[in-house]
Design a protein around this motif. Structure first.
Motif, PDB file in Angstrom:
ATOM      1  N   SER A  42      24.262   8.904   6.261  1.00  0.00           N
ATOM      2  CA  SER A  42      23.173   9.803   5.891  1.00  0.00           C
ATOM      3  C   SER A  42      22.034   9.024   5.210  1.00  0.00           C
ATOM      4  CB  SER A  42      23.718  10.930   5.002  1.00  0.00           C
ATOM      5  OG  SER A  42      22.749  11.921   4.777  1.00  0.00           O
ATOM      6  N   GLY A  43      21.411   9.599   4.192  1.00  0.00           N
ATOM      7  CA  GLY A  43      20.349   8.927   3.448  1.00  0.00           C
ATOM      8  C   GLY A  43      18.962   9.237   3.977  1.00  0.00           C
ATOM      9  N   THR A  44      18.002   9.287   3.061  1.00  0.00           N
ATOM     10  CA  THR A  44      16.614   9.596   3.398  1.00  0.00           C
ATOM     11  C   THR A  44      15.672   8.678   2.621  1.00  0.00           C
ATOM     12  OG1 THR A  44      16.725  11.365   1.739  1.00  0.00           O
ATOM     13  CG2 THR A  44      16.930  12.019   4.046  1.00  0.00           C
ATOM     14  N   ALA A  45      14.425   8.636   3.074  1.00  0.00           N
ATOM     15  CA  ALA A  45      13.402   7.833   2.402  1.00  0.00           C
ATOM     16  C   ALA A  45      12.032   8.425   2.692  1.00  0.00           C
ATOM     17  CB  ALA A  45      13.448   6.377   2.854  1.00  0.00           C
ATOM     18  N   ILE A  46      11.094   8.192   1.781  1.00  0.00           N
ATOM     19  CA  ILE A  46       9.680   8.505   2.014  1.00  0.00           C
ATOM     20  C   ILE A  46       8.848   7.312   1.560  1.00  0.00           C
ATOM     21  CG2 ILE A  46       7.712  10.001   1.526  1.00  0.00           C
ATOM     22  CD1 ILE A  46       9.556  12.289   0.984  1.00  0.00           C
ATOM     23  N   PHE A  47       7.913   6.893   2.400  1.00  0.00           N
ATOM     24  CA  PHE A  47       6.927   5.874   2.058  1.00  0.00           C
ATOM     25  C   PHE A  47       5.553   6.543   2.136  1.00  0.00           C
ATOM     26  CE2 PHE A  47      10.087   3.468   4.842  1.00  0.00           C
ATOM     27  CZ  PHE A  47      10.984   3.316   3.794  1.00  0.00           C
ATOM     28  N   THR A  48       4.763   6.422   1.091  1.00  0.00           N
ATOM     29  CA  THR A  48       3.477   7.123   1.068  1.00  0.00           C
ATOM     30  C   THR A  48       2.375   6.292   0.429  1.00  0.00           C
ATOM     31  OG1 THR A  48       2.294   9.081   0.276  1.00  0.00           O
ATOM     32  CG2 THR A  48       4.142   8.305  -1.082  1.00  0.00           C
ATOM     33  N   LYS A  49       1.179   6.439   0.964  1.00  0.00           N
ATOM     34  CA  LYS A  49       0.003   5.811   0.377  1.00  0.00           C
ATOM     35  C   LYS A  49      -0.492   6.554  -0.862  1.00  0.00           C
ATOM     36  CE  LYS A  49      -1.744   4.143   4.859  1.00  0.00           C
ATOM     37  NZ  LYS A  49      -2.878   4.216   5.840  1.00  0.00           N
ATOM     38  N   GLY A  57       0.789  -1.226   0.000  1.00  0.00           N
ATOM     39  CA  GLY A  57       0.000   0.000   0.000  1.00  0.00           C
ATOM     40  C   GLY A  57       0.814   1.265   0.000  1.00  0.00           C
ATOM     41  N   TYR A  58       2.144   1.133   0.145  1.00  0.00           N
ATOM     42  CA  TYR A  58       3.016   2.305   0.182  1.00  0.00           C
ATOM     43  C   TYR A  58       3.939   2.348  -1.028  1.00  0.00           C
ATOM     44  CZ  TYR A  58       1.789   3.379   5.040  1.00  0.00           C
ATOM     45  OH  TYR A  58       1.116   3.716   6.188  1.00  0.00           O
ATOM     46  N   HIS A  59       4.043   3.515  -1.626  1.00  0.00           N
ATOM     47  CA  HIS A  59       5.065   3.792  -2.628  1.00  0.00           C
ATOM     48  C   HIS A  59       6.347   4.165  -1.880  1.00  0.00           C
ATOM     49  CE1 HIS A  59       1.901   3.924  -5.711  1.00  0.00           C
ATOM     50  NE2 HIS A  59       1.194   4.599  -4.810  1.00  0.00           N
ATOM     51  N   GLN A  60       7.491   3.660  -2.352  1.00  0.00           N
ATOM     52  CA  GLN A  60       8.751   3.833  -1.626  1.00  0.00           C
ATOM     53  C   GLN A  60       9.757   4.629  -2.465  1.00  0.00           C
ATOM     54  OE1 GLN A  60      10.334   0.135  -0.016  1.00  0.00           O
ATOM     55  NE2 GLN A  60       8.301  -0.825  -0.064  1.00  0.00           N
ATOM     56  N   TYR A  61      10.366   5.622  -1.823  1.00  0.00           N
ATOM     57  CA  TYR A  61      11.353   6.462  -2.506  1.00  0.00           C
ATOM     58  C   TYR A  61      12.565   6.618  -1.585  1.00  0.00           C
ATOM     59  CZ  TYR A  61       7.108   7.472  -5.064  1.00  0.00           C
ATOM     60  OH  TYR A  61       5.937   7.340  -5.778  1.00  0.00           O
ATOM     61  N   PHE A  62      13.761   6.437  -2.149  1.00  0.00           N
ATOM     62  CA  PHE A  62      14.998   6.499  -1.377  1.00  0.00           C
ATOM     63  C   PHE A  62      15.990   7.458  -2.040  1.00  0.00           C
ATOM     64  CE2 PHE A  62      13.202   2.357  -0.449  1.00  0.00           C
ATOM     65  CZ  PHE A  62      13.456   2.166   0.896  1.00  0.00           C
ATOM     66  N   VAL A  94      17.879  14.925   0.824  1.00  0.00           N
ATOM     67  CA  VAL A  94      16.573  15.525   0.535  1.00  0.00           C
ATOM     68  C   VAL A  94      15.818  14.708  -0.512  1.00  0.00           C
ATOM     69  CG1 VAL A  94      15.377  17.587  -0.324  1.00  0.00           C
ATOM     70  CG2 VAL A  94      17.454  17.844   1.054  1.00  0.00           C
ATOM     71  N   ILE A  95      14.532  14.501  -0.259  1.00  0.00           N
ATOM     72  CA  ILE A  95      13.592  13.968  -1.254  1.00  0.00           C
ATOM     73  C   ILE A  95      12.383  14.880  -1.268  1.00  0.00           C
ATOM     74  CG2 ILE A  95      12.169  12.020  -2.005  1.00  0.00           C
ATOM     75  CD1 ILE A  95      13.915  10.203  -0.268  1.00  0.00           C
ATOM     76  N   THR A  96      11.888  15.215  -2.451  1.00  0.00           N
ATOM     77  CA  THR A  96      10.709  16.071  -2.589  1.00  0.00           C
ATOM     78  C   THR A  96       9.655  15.352  -3.415  1.00  0.00           C
ATOM     79  OG1 THR A  96      12.100  18.058  -2.538  1.00  0.00           O
ATOM     80  CG2 THR A  96       9.849  18.308  -3.365  1.00  0.00           C
ATOM     81  N   LEU A  97       8.453  15.251  -2.863  1.00  0.00           N
ATOM     82  CA  LEU A  97       7.297  14.728  -3.593  1.00  0.00           C
ATOM     83  C   LEU A  97       6.380  15.890  -3.942  1.00  0.00           C
ATOM     84  CD1 LEU A  97       6.274  11.572  -1.483  1.00  0.00           C
ATOM     85  CD2 LEU A  97       8.155  11.842  -3.114  1.00  0.00           C
ATOM     86  N   SER A  98       5.938  15.921  -5.187  1.00  0.00           N
ATOM     87  CA  SER A  98       5.041  16.975  -5.648  1.00  0.00           C
ATOM     88  C   SER A  98       3.633  16.429  -5.841  1.00  0.00           C
ATOM     89  CB  SER A  98       5.546  17.567  -6.966  1.00  0.00           C
ATOM     90  OG  SER A  98       4.651  18.551  -7.452  1.00  0.00           O
ATOM     91  N   TYR A  99       2.655  17.139  -5.268  1.00  0.00           N
ATOM     92  CA  TYR A  99       1.243  16.841  -5.438  1.00  0.00           C
ATOM     93  C   TYR A  99       0.568  18.079  -6.040  1.00  0.00           C
ATOM     94  CZ  TYR A  99       2.220  12.818  -2.516  1.00  0.00           C
ATOM     95  OH  TYR A  99       2.744  11.649  -2.037  1.00  0.00           O
ATOM     96  N   PRO A 100      -0.657  17.961  -6.517  1.00  0.00           N
ATOM     97  CA  PRO A 100      -1.293  19.122  -7.168  1.00  0.00           C
ATOM     98  C   PRO A 100      -1.339  20.366  -6.295  1.00  0.00           C
ATOM     99  CG  PRO A 100      -2.527  17.128  -7.671  1.00  0.00           C
ATOM    100  CD  PRO A 100      -1.490  16.745  -6.658  1.00  0.00           C
TER     101      PRO A 100
END
Length: 255
Positions: free
Chosen positions: A63-70, A49-54, A91-97
């Motif tokens: 160091s290192g970062t990650a985002i998991f999102t529905k 159910g989660y999209h994964q970004y590293f 840094v990780i950036t997710l763009s939404y509308p």
């Protein structure tokens, strides 16, 4: 909507502890991690159910970062467009509308402040980056910012003055970030709250004594002040020397 940020101090290490239990219990829309300390292919996470970004640092185990999102984003970018800082996977950036979500692991100034200049350069570049994005649409950023902003944000401010994370320079830089049109969400809801921290040294039984620092934050564009509903610090959750911090908002995906 629920956002969680957690410096896990090594994702592979916390996977052997309580990582999946925490993920399940908090059930957030976004999990933003810092200090993953891993390279591509070293772990495969079972997060249905989660999209994964590293974003991985070039230096192994650092160091290192990650985002998991529905919620699948429209676009994902890594770094802030400054090569000097983008080799460390910070840094990780997710763009939404209607908004951006950013996870950031701000550099530590280090022993004897050997990296203070590097850290301050990052602060300026990151402020320029977030301000540019905020001119397009609201920004939510979170992470280990490696600064206790106010005296009430750490247990022992006098003895730690001029130490990494509580220098005048770092605190001034964070003030400049807020003055650029951003909100420290925990202080927005709890401006006078004392003795709530997000990081404790592993040394000297600091966590048992609650001799901690609040250095993990959710920071949002002031445009979102009327859409954020609460901020929490989960001091009861173990597994790392940091605990997770939380931001709750209205449904931002609906505009």
């Amino acid at each position: 909507m629920k956002f969680i940020s957690w410096n896990v101090n090594g994702l592979r290490a916390v996977l052997k502890k309580n990582f999946y239990d925490v993920i399940s219990a908090l059930d957030a829309d976004w999990f933003c991690l810092q200090e993953t300390k891993m390279q591509a292919g070293q772990v495969e996470l079972e997060l249905p159910g989660y999209h994964q970004y590293f974003n991985y640092a070039e230096r192994k185990g650092y160091s290192g970062t990650a985002i998991f999102t529905k919620h699948e984003p429209d676009n994902v970018t890594y770094g802030i467009g400054v090569p000097e800082y983008d080799t460390e996977g910070r840094v990780i950036t997710l763009s939404y509308p209607n908004f951006y979500v950013i996870t950031v692991y701000v550099p530590n100034s280090g022993t004897e402040l050997k990296r203070l200049d590097f850290r301050q350069g990052f602060d300026v570049a990151f402020r320029e980056y977030t301000s540019k994005l905020a001119a397009e649409k609201p920004v939510i950023y979170c992470g280990d910012l490696n600064v206790a902003h106010q005296i009430i944000d750490l247990k022992n401010p006098t003895s730690n003055h001029h130490n990494a994370g509580f220098t005048d320079e770092e605190r001034t830089d964070f003030t400049a970030q807020l003055d650029a049109g951003f909100t420290d969400t925990f202080r927005y809801f709890y401006p006078e709250q004392k003795d709530i921290y997000s990081w404790w040294s592993y040394r000297f039984g600091a966590r048992k004594r609650n001799a901690g620092w609040r250095i993990d934050y959710f920071v949002t564009s002031k445009d979102l002040d009327d859409r954020i509903t609460d901020a929490q610090i989960h001091t009861d959750i173990l597994g790392s020397d940091h605990c997770p911090v939380e931001l709750d908002t209205a449904n931002l995906l609906e505009g």
